[in-house]
Scaffold this motif. Structure first.
Motif, PDB file in Angstrom:
ATOM      1  N   UNK A  74       3.850  38.904  27.819  1.00 25.87           N
ATOM      2  CA  UNK A  74       4.502  37.873  26.847  1.00 25.87           C
ATOM      3  C   UNK A  74       5.557  38.688  25.931  1.00 25.87           C
ATOM      4  N   UNK A  75       6.867  38.189  25.769  1.00 20.54           N
ATOM      5  CA  UNK A  75       7.727  38.815  25.231  1.00 20.54           C
ATOM      6  C   UNK A  75       8.450  38.019  23.991  1.00 20.54           C
ATOM      7  N   UNK A  76       8.171  38.425  22.895  1.00 25.72           N
ATOM      8  CA  UNK A  76       8.553  37.388  21.664  1.00 25.72           C
ATOM      9  C   UNK A  76       8.023  36.094  21.677  1.00 25.72           C
ATOM     10  N   UNK A  77       7.068  35.884  22.268  1.00 25.34           N
ATOM     11  CA  UNK A  77       6.177  34.520  22.356  1.00 25.34           C
ATOM     12  C   UNK A  77       6.631  33.898  23.483  1.00 25.34           C
ATOM     13  N   UNK A  78       7.422  34.417  24.450  1.00 23.31           N
ATOM     14  CA  UNK A  78       7.844  33.918  25.448  1.00 23.31           C
ATOM     15  C   UNK A  78       7.025  34.204  26.914  1.00 23.31           C
ATOM     16  N   UNK A  79       6.719  33.356  27.718  1.00 20.89           N
ATOM     17  CA  UNK A  79       6.017  33.999  29.009  1.00 20.89           C
ATOM     18  C   UNK A  79       6.638  33.910  30.093  1.00 20.89           C
ATOM     19  N   UNK A  80       8.026  33.956  30.099  1.00 16.82           N
ATOM     20  CA  UNK A  80       8.903  33.911  31.322  1.00 16.82           C
ATOM     21  C   UNK A  80       8.591  34.993  31.976  1.00 16.82           C
ATOM     22  N   UNK A  81       8.222  36.266  31.464  1.00 14.35           N
ATOM     23  CA  UNK A  81       7.938  37.463  32.477  1.00 14.35           C
ATOM     24  C   UNK A  81       6.501  37.484  32.913  1.00 14.35           C
ATOM     25  N   UNK A  82       5.669  36.559  32.508  1.00 14.37           N
ATOM     26  CA  UNK A  82       4.617  36.960  32.713  1.00 14.37           C
ATOM     27  C   UNK A  82       3.881  36.903  34.080  1.00 14.37           C
ATOM     28  N   UNK A 109      -0.746  30.345  40.179  1.00 14.35           N
ATOM     29  CA  UNK A 109      -1.606  28.982  40.111  1.00 14.35           C
ATOM     30  C   UNK A 109      -2.645  29.431  39.074  1.00 14.35           C
ATOM     31  N   UNK A 110      -2.732  30.570  38.887  1.00 12.45           N
ATOM     32  CA  UNK A 110      -3.934  30.774  37.565  1.00 12.45           C
ATOM     33  C   UNK A 110      -3.190  30.655  36.156  1.00 12.45           C
ATOM     34  N   UNK A 111      -1.892  30.847  36.201  1.00  9.44           N
ATOM     35  CA  UNK A 111      -1.367  30.611  34.854  1.00  9.44           C
ATOM     36  C   UNK A 111      -0.747  29.134  34.626  1.00  9.44           C
ATOM     37  N   UNK A 112      -1.145  28.425  35.650  1.00  6.39           N
ATOM     38  CA  UNK A 112      -0.892  26.810  35.582  1.00  6.39           C
ATOM     39  C   UNK A 112      -2.059  26.212  35.122  1.00  6.39           C
ATOM     40  N   UNK A 113      -3.248  26.566  35.398  1.00  2.92           N
ATOM     41  CA  UNK A 113      -4.391  25.938  35.055  1.00  2.92           C
ATOM     42  C   UNK A 113      -4.451  25.633  33.379  1.00  2.92           C
ATOM     43  N   UNK A 122     -11.163  45.678  41.235  1.00  3.74           N
ATOM     44  CA  UNK A 122     -10.706  44.480  41.481  1.00  3.74           C
ATOM     45  C   UNK A 122     -11.382  43.453  40.572  1.00  3.74           C
ATOM     46  N   UNK A 123     -12.707  43.622  40.239  1.00  2.22           N
ATOM     47  CA  UNK A 123     -13.401  42.646  39.704  1.00  2.22           C
ATOM     48  C   UNK A 123     -12.967  42.913  37.960  1.00  2.22           C
ATOM     49  N   UNK A 124     -12.799  44.369  37.699  1.00  5.49           N
ATOM     50  CA  UNK A 124     -12.300  44.585  36.289  1.00  5.49           C
ATOM     51  C   UNK A 124     -11.050  43.942  36.093  1.00  5.49           C
ATOM     52  N   UNK A 125     -10.144  43.918  36.937  1.00  7.12           N
ATOM     53  CA  UNK A 125      -8.967  43.292  36.745  1.00  7.12           C
ATOM     54  C   UNK A 125      -8.830  41.760  36.444  1.00  7.12           C
ATOM     55  N   UNK A 126      -9.820  41.401  37.389  1.00 10.38           N
ATOM     56  CA  UNK A 126     -10.155  39.785  37.249  1.00 10.38           C
ATOM     57  C   UNK A 126     -10.731  39.421  35.844  1.00 10.38           C
ATOM     58  N   UNK A 127     -11.426  40.075  35.287  1.00  8.50           N
ATOM     59  CA  UNK A 127     -11.963  39.801  33.968  1.00  8.50           C
ATOM     60  C   UNK A 127     -11.031  39.929  32.998  1.00  8.50           C
ATOM     61  N   UNK A 128     -10.167  40.868  32.989  1.00  9.31           N
ATOM     62  CA  UNK A 128      -9.149  41.276  32.320  1.00  9.31           C
ATOM     63  C   UNK A 128      -8.086  39.915  32.175  1.00  9.31           C
ATOM     64  N   UNK A 129      -7.917  39.595  33.235  1.00 10.21           N
ATOM     65  CA  UNK A 129      -7.096  38.256  33.429  1.00 10.21           C
ATOM     66  C   UNK A 129      -7.776  37.097  32.672  1.00 10.21           C
TER      67      UNK A 129
END
Length: 495
Positions: free
Chosen positions: A321-329, A491-495, A252-259
């Motif tokens: 990220x698809x073709x520079x868009x983050x709609x799928x993120x 919430x994380x992506x909004x920061x 879980x911590x490894x996933x967090x630092x990847x993000x």
């Protein structure tokens, strides 16, 4: 002057650190061979920390402290909560095993486990390269000590040495990559690095060069191929209670630092690191599933299974990220978060059964040791079967929905490459189903090796039953956990 908000951002870490030190001192006066007082105090502390982090996550607020070095956000707090619960369950399962093997002469398993959790908390909360690295080192150094906890066992000592040498190399990779990024951007702050890279004023080649080392270091930490060489040896060589300790919550911590590093800090370089993660995922799915088929040792089989499962988790991060868009993120990253949480839940159940079947002087590590388990104990055979079916991705268990969520994220991208990756993942999962179903076949259709029934302490029996039930219930009604992961990622992506 450190403001009040900074202390609020790290109060779970403060509680954990203070109590770990107090419990270490209390343990010095404990003469009980099973360390009951230390055990109870540790579980109470972890329960309080889990509640604190859960309440903080439920508020949905994001707070920065210590000049932006620390972040307290819903994703981080939920991961901390889940990691704390995972450690609690690990200690419940592992205590009888450790007591039978004279591993409780001191309370090190409990106190070092708490310091390992503190390292995870620092990793998860880090919004600064140095802080993330410090948390990582606290976790890994604690893990090395735990693997070598059976000082009189040559196999455990060998596993600890392998882990130490390869872990030091991986830490070097990560640190070198971070230093390259610092040299290119002039900042250690994750959010500041994001802004500088997004401005386009930094040499792209230097950034990619540093990125390669960062991804290599992260791949080692999650056990992705071709940086997986430590996983089978350490899983097999470490005492089973420690194997669960290093194989569940730290993921879980490894996933967090990847993000934190790749998404929050290096999202403008997504086109580069997504390609690297795709190659790691393909290699992990192939190596993990094919190598697991040849294993007769259950812990080693589950180690290769972990490599394959991490490959599947990485696929979710590939489609953000698809073709520079983050709609799928938000869909892709929340699918990966859901996958890692449910994987940890299932791992706890599978290793819990191995720990339960182990007796003094008998490890119960071979697949054949499970022969006829259904005739000896239908309950525990049922829990193990649920865990294996879930890892294989069979409905209606939670592992099926986790895999489906990742595949949906890949297909939603609309890219032929990602759809091809989804097809590849399904094919490798079909291959992987063989070794999971083999375990079920041995439990239900092979003649038992011994006629003795399986007995377990009440706390182990209760937690194991709840663990198995959760795998089933979350598979039937996964919406709540999926929504929780989605909101945390948004919430994380909004920061």
């Amino acid at each position: 002057m450190i403001d009040k908000l900074s202390w609020v951002a790290i109060y779970p870490e403060i509680v954990l650190l203070v109590m770990a030190c107090i419990i270490a001192l209390v343990d010095l006066s404990t003469t009980d061979a099973r360390r009951t007082r230390t055990y109870v105090l540790t579980l109470l502390t972890l329960a309080v920390v889990a509640v604190l982090t859960g309440l903080a996550a439920n508020e949905g607020k994001t707070a920065y402290g210590f000049g932006g070095m620390v972040v307290s956000d819903p994703m981080g707090n939920w991961l901390k909560c889940f990691a704390t619960v995972a450690l609690m369950v690990t200690l419940v399962y592992g205590r009888p095993y450790a007591a039978d093997r004279d591993m409780l002469r001191g309370g090190e398993m409990f106190t070092i486990g708490m310091f390992a959790l503190l390292g995870m908390f620092v990793m998860i909360s880090g919004s600064n390269f140095l802080l993330i690295y410090l948390g990582l080192e606290l976790l890994t150094l604690s893990s090395y000590a735990l693997v070598a906890l059976r000082r009189d066992n040559a196999v455990a000592s060998e596993a600890a040495m392998k882990y130490f040498v390869l872990g030091a190399m991986a830490s070097g990779f990560l640190l070198y990559g971070l230093s390259m990024l610092y040299g290119a951007t002039g900042s250690l702050d994750v959010n500041e690095v994001f802004k500088i890279i997004a401005s386009g004023k930094v040499n792209h080649q230097v950034l990619v060069f540093g990125l390669v080392f960062i991804v290599a270091g992260l791949a080692f930490k999650v056990g992705a191929a071709p940086f997986h060489m430590w996983v089978p040896d350490v899983y097999q060589g470490a005492p089973t209670a420690v194997t669960l300790l290093i194989g569940a919550a730290p993921e879980l911590a490894a996933f967090a630092i990847i993000i934190r590093l790749l998404v929050e800090g290096l999202l403008p370089l997504a086109i580069d690191w997504q390609q690297m993660l795709a190659l790691l995922a393909i290699a992990s799915l192939l190596v993990g599933n094919l190598a697991a088929i040849a294993q007769t040792n259950l812990k080693r089989m589950l180690a290769y299974s972990t490599i394959a499962q991490m490959g599947f988790m990485l696929l979710g991060l590939v489609a953000g990220v698809v073709n520079g868009n983050t709609y799928n993120a938000q869909f892709a990253y929340s699918a990966s978060m859901f996958y890692i949480v449910t994987y940890v839940l299932t791992t706890l159940a599978s290793f819990g059964i191995i720990l339960l079947l182990a007796r003094e002087g008998f490890e119960s590590e071979e697949i054949t040791d499970l022969a006829g388990l259904n005739q000896r104990s239908p309950l525990y055979a049922g829990v193990m079967a649920i865990a294996m079916f879930s890892l294989a991705g069979l409905p209606p268990l939670v592992g099926f929905y986790a895999k489906l969520a990742v595949l949906q994220a890949l297909i939603a991208s609309g890219q032929a490459l990602y759809i091809g990756l989804a097809v590849f993942a399904v094919i490798t999962s079909l291959i992987g189903a063989f070794y999971y179903l083999r375990v079920v076949k041995v439990m239900y259709f092979d003649a038992p090796v011994t006629a003795s029934t399986v007995s377990a302490p009440r706390d182990v029996r209760t937690v194991l039953s709840i663990n198995g039930l959760l795998i089933l219930v979350l598979g039937i009604v996964p919406g709540g956990l999926m929504t929780l992961c989605a909101k945390a990622i948004v919430a994380t992506l909004a920061n």
